[in-house]
Write a protein that holds these residues in place. Sequence first.
Motif, PDB file in Angstrom:
ATOM      1  N   UNK A   1     -57.175  32.564  25.006  1.00 34.43           N
ATOM      2  CA  UNK A   1     -58.181  33.013  25.955  1.00 34.43           C
ATOM      3  C   UNK A   1     -58.581  34.442  25.641  1.00 34.43           C
ATOM      4  N   UNK A   2     -59.866  34.681  25.475  1.00 36.05           N
ATOM      5  CA  UNK A   2     -60.368  36.006  25.103  1.00 36.05           C
ATOM      6  C   UNK A   2     -61.414  36.457  26.103  1.00 36.05           C
ATOM      7  N   UNK A   3     -61.322  37.715  26.500  1.00 36.78           N
ATOM      8  CA  UNK A   3     -62.303  38.325  27.384  1.00 36.78           C
ATOM      9  C   UNK A   3     -62.911  39.533  26.680  1.00 36.78           C
ATOM     10  N   UNK A   4     -64.207  39.485  26.442  1.00 34.49           N
ATOM     11  CA  UNK A   4     -64.885  40.574  25.749  1.00 34.49           C
ATOM     12  C   UNK A   4     -65.151  41.696  26.745  1.00 34.49           C
ATOM     13  N   UNK A   5     -64.755  42.924  26.356  1.00 31.51           N
ATOM     14  CA  UNK A   5     -64.906  44.056  27.253  1.00 31.51           C
ATOM     15  C   UNK A   5     -66.090  44.944  26.945  1.00 31.51           C
TER      16      UNK A   5
ATOM     17  N   UNK B   1     -74.032  35.659  25.177  1.00 32.25           N
ATOM     18  CA  UNK B   1     -73.865  34.353  24.530  1.00 32.25           C
ATOM     19  C   UNK B   1     -73.695  34.497  23.016  1.00 32.25           C
ATOM     20  N   UNK B   2     -74.458  35.407  22.414  1.00 31.15           N
ATOM     21  CA  UNK B   2     -74.307  35.636  20.976  1.00 31.15           C
ATOM     22  C   UNK B   2     -72.905  36.150  20.643  1.00 31.15           C
ATOM     23  N   UNK B   3     -72.406  37.071  21.461  1.00 31.13           N
ATOM     24  CA  UNK B   3     -71.081  37.632  21.216  1.00 31.13           C
ATOM     25  C   UNK B   3     -70.006  36.564  21.356  1.00 31.13           C
ATOM     26  N   UNK B   4     -70.051  35.827  22.472  1.00 25.83           N
ATOM     27  CA  UNK B   4     -68.999  34.836  22.704  1.00 25.83           C
ATOM     28  C   UNK B   4     -69.028  33.726  21.658  1.00 25.83           C
ATOM     29  N   UNK B   5     -70.209  33.265  21.295  1.00 28.17           N
ATOM     30  CA  UNK B   5     -70.311  32.199  20.297  1.00 28.17           C
ATOM     31  C   UNK B   5     -69.798  32.655  18.940  1.00 28.17           C
ATOM     32  N   UNK B   6     -70.184  33.863  18.548  1.00 30.41           N
ATOM     33  CA  UNK B   6     -69.758  34.374  17.245  1.00 30.41           C
ATOM     34  C   UNK B   6     -68.255  34.592  17.197  1.00 30.41           C
TER      35      UNK B   6
ATOM     36  N   UNK C   1     -73.999  42.824  11.643  1.00 34.03           N
ATOM     37  CA  UNK C   1     -72.978  43.694  12.212  1.00 34.03           C
ATOM     38  C   UNK C   1     -72.015  42.896  13.082  1.00 34.03           C
ATOM     39  N   UNK C   2     -72.563  42.025  13.930  1.00 38.29           N
ATOM     40  CA  UNK C   2     -71.726  41.208  14.804  1.00 38.29           C
ATOM     41  C   UNK C   2     -70.827  40.278  13.998  1.00 38.29           C
ATOM     42  N   UNK C   3     -71.364  39.691  12.940  1.00 36.86           N
ATOM     43  CA  UNK C   3     -70.556  38.803  12.093  1.00 36.86           C
ATOM     44  C   UNK C   3     -69.370  39.543  11.494  1.00 36.86           C
ATOM     45  N   UNK C   4     -69.592  40.779  11.061  1.00 34.55           N
ATOM     46  CA  UNK C   4     -68.497  41.577  10.515  1.00 34.55           C
ATOM     47  C   UNK C   4     -67.460  41.909  11.578  1.00 34.55           C
ATOM     48  N   UNK C   5     -67.925  42.245  12.779  1.00 30.86           N
ATOM     49  CA  UNK C   5     -67.015  42.609  13.859  1.00 30.86           C
ATOM     50  C   UNK C   5     -66.120  41.440  14.269  1.00 30.86           C
ATOM     51  N   UNK C   6     -66.708  40.265  14.448  1.00 25.52           N
ATOM     52  CA  UNK C   6     -65.906  39.134  14.903  1.00 25.52           C
ATOM     53  C   UNK C   6     -64.932  38.670  13.819  1.00 25.52           C
ATOM     54  N   UNK C   7     -65.328  38.790  12.552  1.00 25.02           N
ATOM     55  CA  UNK C   7     -64.406  38.449  11.466  1.00 25.02           C
ATOM     56  C   UNK C   7     -63.202  39.383  11.486  1.00 25.02           C
TER      57      UNK C   7
END
Length: 209
Positions: free
Chosen positions: A82-86, A56-61, A151-157
Amino acid sequence: MITRRLAALGLVLTLSACVSTDDSGPKDLGDFRLGYNIVQARTVKQGPFSREVSDEQITSALREAVGARLGRYDGDGLYHIGISVGGFVLAQPGIPLIYTPKSVLIFEVNVYDNATGQRLNAEPKQITAFEGIENVAPIVGSGIVRDAEAQLANLVASGAIQVERWLAENPEWFTPKPGQTRVRIDRAQLDARADAAIRSSMATAAPAN
């Protein structure tokens, strides 16, 4: 495929090149306007030596980052993402000067034309996002100087920028159509429907008790 890729990344991330996130200027995306922005994490693989983070954190971010990036465009067309996180690795603290692991996020993207209902890309576009060259800590490692959320914020940006660049590399998808009528949308309603679709997908993917 994702599992093997993450395993290989776990061994070589200390030497990986990073993608710059210094790319704020808008692109030429023709008649692009963001419709549905759906990010799913149904079969996410956590790479070796990674910190914990929920699906949920990954998809929301990632959804928020993509929405902020692509929501800047206001063409008369309407296109759905549409995005699918692998898989992912959120680097743990390493050993300075010897082992400085870096974080990575892998996901696939599809884009759909609302007018035709067709997917525009023949094959899903795989994105491999690193934290960005201005966000790394090359001596001590990202895991020492940043927590998992940073770290997650940097990755999704970084990932959202790559999605935008990919769209810009395919201008033929967003050529204004003669006589095209602008579709009116209710952003809050679209987001609510996307939320429902994501929740349904996550419930389907959850293992039975």
